[in-house]
Design an enzyme around this catalytic site. Sequence first.
Site, PDB file in Angstrom:
ATOM      1  N   GLU A  37       0.805  -1.220   0.000  1.00 54.79           N
ATOM      2  CA  GLU A  37       0.000   0.000   0.000  1.00 54.79           C
ATOM      3  C   GLU A  37       0.840   1.272   0.000  1.00 54.79           C
ATOM      4  OE1 GLU A  37      -2.545  -0.630   3.338  1.00 54.79           O
ATOM      5  OE2 GLU A  37      -4.019  -1.767   2.177  1.00 54.79           O
ATOM      6  N   GLU A  95       6.679 -21.714   8.414  1.00 52.73           N
ATOM      7  CA  GLU A  95       7.234 -20.833   9.440  1.00 52.73           C
ATOM      8  C   GLU A  95       8.242 -21.546  10.338  1.00 52.73           C
ATOM      9  OE1 GLU A  95       4.337 -20.692  13.234  1.00 52.73           O
ATOM     10  OE2 GLU A  95       3.470 -19.833  11.422  1.00 52.73           O
TER      11      GLU A  95
END
Length: 313
Positions: free
Chosen positions: A97, A128
Amino acid sequence: MIVTERTSAMTPHHSVRVESPTERRNPRTLDIDRLPTVEVLRLLNAEDRTAADAVAAVLPGLALVVDRTVRQLGSGGRLHYFGAGSSGRLAVMDAAELIPTFGVRPGLVVAHHAGGSAALTLPTEGAEDRAEDGAADAADVGPLDVAVGITASGRTPYVGGALQAARAAGAFTVLVSANPQAELAPLAEVHLGVDTGPEAITGSTRLKAATAHKLLLNSLSTATMVAMGHTYSNLMVDVAAGNDKLRGRLSAILEEATGRSPAACAEALAAAGGELKTALVGLLADCGPERARSALAANGGRVRPALATAAEG
């Protein structure tokens, strides 16, 4: 907030594991499955409110991170996010963004997510656990860069591998967690351990922990962009006009900032080749596009000092 000093002996892998606060049962929500819907929502809302307070408690540390990030980026460095699960997805969104909002070049802020882009929409939770993947993703991090690891538990191996590699490369390292006693804290110069406590649903860190992390990342990137001159007052003057809505916003921002008529602003934008900042400085300093553009270049694109330079010229 914990600020740590680097020592070559620091490794998180042999630490005594402490249960993350997010994994404890929340005494306030024990009967959540027995309540009417509106009461369930009230409970969730009450828990969510604590996220902002937890972020407020680490603002001094966040200010250190912002100031250092501004210096690093101003010296040619980049900002890297490393995360997994909900926190990693929020980091990807924050980085993406910044490009349309502040006109930053792609690659200045880079988000790395455990499992790659496929894991953004299809969870691959095992990714992860691979510290080597984090280290590989951090392979191009350099001494001018900032590496921010985001993990609710504070012990995610992927994030640990990334921070260890970034630290070895001489980068400025930051850990964002929801665990003030995070296992990975020794790998970071600054640890922003937001104390959001136990989740409404035990272990569901997409709730308060993720909310706090979104607030932290938004604040880190926004304050950095403000300091780097991507705003004038509270207006986005480097917004990338990639569609009709945003092209219309350029004129609206110019009108708001200068108080000039739509026609005058449209004329100034056209004369400036569509460059909002150039048109803004030109209108406020009553000068032509060339002087405005030169003043901006002399002041690193920051509008307020450019106004003074343009007025002097």
